[in-house]
Every structure is written in structure tokens, then in C-alpha cells.
Scaffold this active site. Structure first.
Site, PDB file in Angstrom:
ATOM      1  N   GLY C  36      -6.623  -7.794 -24.926  1.00 49.42           N
ATOM      2  CA  GLY C  36      -6.536  -6.357 -25.147  1.00 49.42           C
ATOM      3  C   GLY C  36      -7.367  -5.860 -26.308  1.00 49.42           C
ATOM      4  N   CYS C 245      -0.848   5.052   6.221  1.00 52.90           N
ATOM      5  CA  CYS C 245      -2.287   5.076   6.517  1.00 52.90           C
ATOM      6  C   CYS C 245      -2.494   5.429   7.991  1.00 52.90           C
ATOM      7  CB  CYS C 245      -2.908   3.714   6.207  1.00 52.90           C
ATOM      8  SG  CYS C 245      -4.621   3.585   6.747  1.00 52.90           S
ATOM      9  N   CYS C 248      -4.238   2.084   9.703  1.00 51.14           N
ATOM     10  CA  CYS C 248      -3.551   0.781   9.828  1.00 51.14           C
ATOM     11  C   CYS C 248      -2.053   0.867   9.686  1.00 51.14           C
ATOM     12  CB  CYS C 248      -4.101  -0.214   8.810  1.00 51.14           C
ATOM     13  SG  CYS C 248      -3.471   0.054   7.137  1.00 51.14           S
ATOM     14  N   CYS C 270      -6.034   4.237   3.715  1.00 48.07           N
ATOM     15  CA  CYS C 270      -6.061   3.256   2.614  1.00 48.07           C
ATOM     16  C   CYS C 270      -7.350   3.371   1.819  1.00 48.07           C
ATOM     17  CB  CYS C 270      -6.043   1.824   3.164  1.00 48.07           C
ATOM     18  SG  CYS C 270      -4.484   1.306   3.845  1.00 48.07           S
ATOM     19  N   CYS C 276      -7.367  -2.498   4.594  1.00 50.88           N
ATOM     20  CA  CYS C 276      -7.113  -1.683   5.787  1.00 50.88           C
ATOM     21  C   CYS C 276      -7.657  -2.361   7.039  1.00 50.88           C
ATOM     22  CB  CYS C 276      -7.769  -0.308   5.588  1.00 50.88           C
ATOM     23  SG  CYS C 276      -7.140   0.956   6.689  1.00 50.88           S
TER      24      CYS C 276
END
Lengths: 262, 235, 280
Positions: C36, C245, C248, C270, C276
Site C-alpha cells: 500500500g 445480464c 448471459c 456484463c 459473459c
């Protein structure tokens, strides 16, 4: 504050000297501040009083001398011997600093609530509702309407900003507060209100304070003890009422005689 | 056993603006006051009565001498004492009724009077009740209690002053012309209150211009103009 | 040393010279050692301007090898212009196999999304970062933000979240949502939707972050705690949709809202094209 005299000063200065190049701003300042005392530092422009305050609060480094603070967390510490991290932590928890211009002591771009809550959040407060409630309570104590909690200080008057700055400092229950002309530049009636507020808070919270002012009336009202500075030195010190009513030093006598009668 | 003992107290005022002109006022003052006594300071105007009284309170700084007060179980020397010592003595032991009420903006009369007691740890409600009682005895009407004394008459301010000084049972009381601005009716109320304190064991030192008040309260007289004092013209 | 197989010797392998790659790798090692923490690096001129992924490209260039398989996505899609360009770039200068499959990739470089398919140990994900400093909007001075990170003085960040709740009734940040890494540093996860933040927490993969314009690299090693900041009574929440979606049927992925005709008809699809396609 009742009861016996306490055993250690909360703040001690020995031989404090601060220079700017060849110019000496304050020289050989010695004093002890005891818990519950408000020490006034008065003097005219250029007397070194603000420099002294900044050295005491760790904002400037002196060339010589020692400042010792009796910390609740660490015991007696040399303020300038501390690591920057510790000093910054102390200044957010055990100390307060009320600037003459409230803008220097506030975040103007966030709400009053955020300003007051910051010290709490900085030490780990994570409950929004509790922080907000504490902030609202403090607004009340400094006589700002709670409805202004979400307003930014840009929408506040000068007196309100100053009261907000006071709340922002006191929320962490500091033991020692430094104040630099806390009512400078404000209208007289506004000044009166803030002085009363400070007087009340100092009493109920048992604060110790170092207050710099050029206004002897403010000193009379708020301080227990007074140090008179001239040209970087302390020329007289003692109980406030005694210094103002029975000044010994020539300069002090001149200052007291110069107060305009109302 | 005395509650207050003064010896060798000497004070001059030095006015630097007038070429360091020295004005001697007190020289070698000695006195003692015991609980239940009221010592009245007398002497001509300018003889140093007020200077002496203020020196006892620590408001004026003596040049030499000793002022010892019985503070709790100890004797405390006030001359050249540290500020916090004097502050503690003033908080619990030594009360002062001055001629002037220094007006604190915006604080209600009831709070002005209750403050010394609250500062000493008294419960706020109890302190307020006591303040109400004192203000009542001193003839300040209830409708004025929530107002700041700034707009009161001189006599009213003086009575607020007295109430404030009596809100704590000080073992030693210093009174500087306590009835100066009062009319006879109010004067009697004040005299009665002070008398009660004296009977309860307070040691009192006072300046009373009004002879009848002095006669009612004083158990002894101390003439400030005698024995080596007051060479100058200050009071 | 130029690699003779790249464009007839015109470019070094992976475009950057060896010393630069070494410098970037040192920065990456430092970043991995302090999760970080923003490590400054000597960013180079790249063949595309700032704001187009130069940081991510430099990180990828420093770590990529002939054995790698590279996937590049932009907003979750493999087939947008930028993703295609960058993939083609590395195919050429790193002589490396490329793929659209998250599972098959050893390195995935991404702008603004984390793939839906969970990452595995051994995989690396490289994020393109515009502004690496999470406190930048609150504290404009670089000197001061460095001090705040060094001293762990993060009150100002919590203040900004408080302010959001005071103003909007909730924490209104929906992307680039600040996180606490390894209980020590607050980090910007790059402008991924907050929906993706939980994927960063203790991911088995190595996360590398590159900011080209600001010249900073930071990293989150595998299995490191990454916690999104919040309040106890306003806990962190991810986005959800009522729709699934349209292609899909997925109810678990991040959906893009597409306007498909002039009448304003909308479809939810998606954002992760690979995910997808695999489901269809």
C-alpha cells in the site's frame, strides 16, 4: 477545581530562547504553569509573545531552553525532544490551539460537524451517529444553533467561526490550550460572548491555558496570572490582578496607564 | 489562636513615569486577627487603609514583611508566595469584598454570586439556592437574578458583590467599605450578614466609613496612622 | 541490450532498456515489501501519452517474459480500442502469447475493473492508476500527504466520509473507493467500481499498481487484508442490480447499462466480456 495544591507543573519553560537570524525574538523565558491555571502573556507588537506561544506549542523550535509538558500519556516530556509523530499526536489530543484567525484552525471546506468530529475520528471513532451527536452537543455548548451542524464555516460569521474553532479543539478534552488573541478582530459584543464562553469552559473543564493577548481587559477577565513581555523578555509577572492593580515595572505601569477608559 | 498574622509589612508605590517617584504608604505594620474578631482599620484618608487591605489579599505587592494566614491546617506565608498558593488561599480561606464589582459581561447575577462556591466543588443547585438566599437577604429582587449586573445601580452592584463574597464561608474576610453605596435599609441587612459570619467564627478585617456600621461589627480598632505608618498620601 | 528478435533489433525486449526494467523491479520489490505504500520510480517516456496507461505498461514491461500469457482489459472488455492496442503492443515487443481468458492469463493488465473470474495464486494483476494518492482531493500538498501517510494520520479521510454521509445520507463514493491495506496504509485501488473492492481483500494473486504521470508504483502481495473504509453504522456496501445480464443471465457480475437505440431502450450487460462469453 477544589482541594490540595497539585504536585507537578503541567508546563515548564526554562531558558527558552528563540532567534530569527540575529534578531532575538524571545530570551531566557522561565515559568511554570500549574494545572487549572490560565497564564496570560501580554505585550505589544514585537514583544515576542506570539513567538513564545508557538515555541511552547511545538510549532517553532527554540534555539535554546527546554519546554517540559506533563503528559497524561507519557509523563513529563521534553516537547522539542519528542518525535514529530508524538508531538503531532499530543497536539491533537492533549492540547488545543485557538488561532487568532479561525480560518487557520478550521477546515473551511467541510461541515461544522466534520470539523468538530475530526479529532475524534483521528483517534479511531468510527460510529457516525455518535460522532454527529457529540458534535451537535458541542455546537450547543459554544452557543451555535444545532441546525447549522451541516453548514460549512464559510457560511458562518467571524464570531461563529471562532466558537467553532474552540469546539473543534475542546472535543478531545485537552488538558492544555494555547490561545493566540482568541478575540482579536471581532466586534466588541462578539468578543464579550466568546470571552464569557471561554471563561466558563476553562472553569468547568478545568483547563490549563496560555493566552496571548495585547488586550489587558481580556487578560483581566480570563487569566489568573500574567507575564508582561517587552523586547523578548519577561519584565514582570505575577497574579493578574496584582500586575494590573499594582504594576512594579516601568513598562507595565505605562501599559496599564494606557488603557482607554470607557 | 489568630487566623491572620501580619508583621513588618512595608509598602511604597514607585511611579516610574514621574521619575521613579517613591510614595511610601505602609511601614512596619503589624497586626493579628483571631476567629470571631472583627478588626476595623481606621485612619485619615490616604493613610493606607485600603493599601493594607489589598496587600492582605495579595492584590498589592508588599516590599517587605510577612502576612501569614491559617489555611486549612497550615500557616501560609502570602508575601512573595507563588501565584498558585495565593489563588488557593483565595479560593478557600480568604474572601474580599471590594468597593468595585468588576463586571463580567453577560453572566447572570445568580451565576456571578454562585461561582465561588461552585468552583470550590459545591453542587450547582445548592450553590444557586445559597445565592438566591443571599440575594434575597440583600434585597435584590428575583426578577434581576437572571440579568447581568452591568445595568444595575451602584448600590445593587455592591450588594451583588457582597453576596458573591459571602457565598463561601471564608474563615478570613476582608471588607473594603462594604456599605459604601447602600441606603440604611440595605445597610442593615449587610451588617446582619457580616455579624452572623463573625459569630460563626470568621476573622474579619474591615474598613468602615460609617461609624454606626463600625460600632456594630468591630471588636477591635487598628489605627493605620500610628506607629511608623503612612508617611505618604496614598490609600 | 537490444533483443535482435524484436523488430529486427529496433527495440529492446518489452520496449524498455534493461536498466530501466531493473529500476522498476526494484521499485516493485519495495512496494511489495510495504503493502500500500507509494514508491516513487523513474518513469520513462512511453509511446502513448499520460492518461492512457503508461504506468501500467511500464510495470507490465518490467515483469513480462516470453513464457507469460498476457490479458489486457479496459473497463472489463478485451475488445475496446485501448485494450486491443496495448495487447498488440506487448505481443510485438515482448514476443508473448496473449489471451482474453482470465483463467489462462499469467499477467492481466487492467483499467478500471477487476475480472469477475477469481484470480489464482501465481497470477499477477496490473492496475492502471491515474492519481495514486488517495488523500489528494483532501490535501493538495504532496509534502503533507507524505507526512500523513508516514505518521498514519488518516483523520482527514474519515472526515471526508463523514462529510459524504452528512451531505448525501450515505457514503457516495462509488469508484476509487479508499481502502486500508494491511492495517497500515490507506491506498487508492484505482478507479475500479467499489463492487470490485472485496476482490482485492486477501486475493491469492499479486496486485501491482502503476501511475505513469505521477511516477508511483504500489503493490498488494497475495493474501493481504484490504479493507474498505466505512463507519460502524454506515458499513461498506457494494452495488447491486435488479436486472440480470441480457446476454448471459448473470446476477453476480458488474453490469454496464447500454442505451441501444434512439428511443432510449436500455440493456444491462456484463462489463467483463470474458466472463459473459464463457457463460453463454
Amino acid at each position: 477545581m477544589s482541594g490540595a495544591l497539585l504536585s507537578a507543573p503541567i508546563l515548564s519553560s526554562r531558558g527558552l530562547t528563540k532567534r530569527f537570524g540575529s534578531r532575538i525574538a524571545c530570551r531566557d523565558i522561565d515559568f511554570d504553569l500549574w494545572p487549572g491555571e490560565v497564564l496570560g502573556v501580554v505585550g505589544e507588537s514585537g514583544s515576542g509573545k506570539t513567538t513564545l506561544l508557538n515555541c511552547l506549542a511545538g510549532r517553532m523550535t527554540p534555539e535554546a531552553g527546554t519546554i517540559t509538558y506533563d503528559s497524561a500519556t507519557y509523563g513529563p516530556v521534553d516537547v522539542h525532544g519528542l518525535s514529530e509523530a508524538r508531538r503531532r499526536l499530543l497536539s491533537r489530543t492533549e492540547w488545543g490551539f485557538v488561532n487568532q484567525d479561525a480560518r487557520d484552525g478550521l477546515r473551511m471546506g467541510v461541515s461544522a460537524g466534520a470539523n468538530i468530529g475530526e479529532r475524534l475520528m483521528a483517534v479511531g471513532a468510527r460510529h457516525y451517529g455518535d460522532i454527529r451527536r457529540t458534535a451537535a452537543d458541542w455546537l450547543d455548548r459554544v452557543e451555535i444553533e444545532q441546525a447549522r451542524l451541516d453548514d460549512r464555516p464559510t457560511t458562518y460569521s467571524g464570531g461563529m467561526r471562532q466558537r467553532l474553532q474552540i469546539a473543534r479543539n475542546l472535543v478531545s478534552k485537552p488538558r492544555l490550550v494555547f490561545m493566540d488573541e482568541p478575540t482579536g478582530g471581532l466586534d466588541v459584543s462578539v468578543q464579550a460572548r466568546i470571552l464569557d464562553l471561554l471563561r466558563g469552559l476553562v472553569g468547568t473543564l478545568n483547563l490549563s491555558a496560555v493566552l496571548v493577548t495585547h488586550d489587558l481587559g481580556v487578560a483581566r477577565l480570563l487569566t489568573h496570572r500574567l507575564m508582561v513581555m517587552q523586547g523578548g523578555r519577561v519584565v514582570e509577572d505575577g497574579l493578574t490582578d496584582q500586575v494590573l492593580d499594582d504594576p512594579q515595572d516601568a513598562y507595565t505601569q505605562m501599559l496599564v496607564a494606557s488603557i482607554l477608559p470607557v | 489562636m489568630p487566623a491572620l498574622r501580619v508583621s513588618g509589612l512595608t509598602k511604597s508605590f514607585v511611579v516610574h513615569a514621574q521619575g521613579d517617584l517613591a510614595l511610601p504608604v505602609l511601614r512596619d505594620v503589624a497586626l493579628a486577627v483571631s476567629p470571631g474578631e472583627c478588626l476595623a482599620l481606621v485612619g485619615p484618608s490616604g493613610s493606607g487603609k485600603s493599601t493594607l487591605l489589598r496587600s492582605l489579599y495579595g492584590n498589592y505587592r508588599p516590599d517587605a514583611g510577612s502576612i501569614r494566614v491559617r489555611h486549612g491546617a497550615d500557616w501560609v506565608e502570602l508575601v512573595r508566595a507563588e501565584p498558585r498558593t495565593v489563588l488557593d488561599v483565595r479560593r478557600r480561606t480568604l474572601g474580599f469584598v471590594s468597593q468595585f464589582l468588576r463586571v463580567i459581561p453577560r453572566v447572570a447575577t445568580i451565576d456571578v454570586v454562585a461561582e465561588p462556591a461552585i468552583r470550590l466543588g459545591m453542587n450547582a443547585d445548592e450553590a444557586h439556592r445559597r445565592a438566591e438566599f443571599l440575594l434575597g437577604v440583600l434585597g435584590i429582587p428575583a426578577k434581576l437574578w437572571s440579568l447581568p449586573p452591568a445595568t444595575f445601580s451602584g448600590g445593587e452592584q455592591q450588594r451583588v458583590n457582597i453576596a458573591r463574597s459571602l457565598s463561601v464561608d471564608y474563615p478570613v474576610l476582608l471588607l473594603d467599605e462594604p456599605t459604601a453605596s447602600l441606603d440604611p435599609a440595605n445597610r442593615d441587612g449587610v451588617v446582619e450578614l457580616i455579624h452572623q459570619r463573625r459569630e460563626a467564627g470568621a476573622a474579619i478585617v474591615g474598613i468602615f466609613h460609617d461609624v454606626s456600621v463600625r460600632d456594630a461589627l468591630a471588636t477591635r480598632i487598628h489605627d493605620v496612622a500610628l506607629s511608623g505608618n503612612s508617611v505618604g498620601v496614598h490609600a | 541490450m537490444p533483443d535482435s528478435s524484436i523488430e529486427g533489433g529496433a527495440y529492446n525486449y518489452a520496449y524498455l532498456d534493461e536498466q530501466t526494467k531493473r529500476m522498476i523491479r526494484r521499485a516493485i520489490l519495495k512496494a511489495v515489501a510495504v503493502p500500500g505504500y507509494q514508491v516513487p520510480f523513474g518513469g520513462r517516456e512511453m509511446p502513448l501519452p499520460y492518461g492512457w496507461g503508461t504506468g501500467g505498461i511500464q510495470v507490465t514491461a518490467a515483469i513480462i517474459g516470453r513464457d507469460d500469457t498476457l490479458k489486457v482489459i479496459d473497463q472489463g472488455a478485451d475488445d475496446t480500442t485501448n485494450a486491443v492496442s496495448i495487447r498488440r503492443f506487448f505481443a510485438k515487443v515482448a514476443d508473448v502469447a496473449t489471451t482474453t481468458s482470465t483463467e489462462k492469463a499469467t499477467i492481466t493488465q487492467t483499467r478500471h475493473r477487476v475480472p469477475e473470474t477469481p484470480l489464482r495464486e501465481g497470477q499477477i494483476i496490473v492496475f492502471q492508476v491515474p492519481i495514486p494518492e488517495p488523500l489528494r482531493m483532501l490535501e493538495p500538498r504532496e509534502t503533507e500527504t507524505r507526512t500523513l501517510h508516514a505518521l498514519s494520520e488518516y483523520g482527514v479521510m474519515q472526515v471526508s466520509l463523514y462529510e459524504s454521509i452528512a451531505r448525501f445520507g450515505r457514503i457516495a463514493k462509488t469508484y476509487n473507493y479508499p481502502v486500508m491495506v494491511n492495517d497500515r496504509y490507506i491506498m487508492s485501488p484505482s478507479p475500479i467500481p467499489k463492487f470490485d473492492n472485496p476482490k482485492l481483500d486477501r486475493s491469492p494473486a499479486l496486485q501491482l499498481y502503476g501511475a505513469g504521470r505521477e511516477k508511483r508504483i504500489y503493490a498488494v502481495p497475495p493474501y493481504t487484508p484490504v479493507k474498505s473504509l466505512d463507519f460502524d453504522d454506515h458499513p461498506f456496501e457494494v452495488e447491486s442490480w435488479t436486472e440480470c445480464c441480457a446476454l448471459c443471465g448473470s446476477r453476480e457480475s458488474f453490469l454496464d447499462e447500454m442505451i441501444v437505440d434512439d428511443a432510449g431502450k436500455r440493456m444491462f450487460i456484463c462489463s467483463d466480456t470474458d466472463w459473459c462469453e464463457r457463460r453463454r
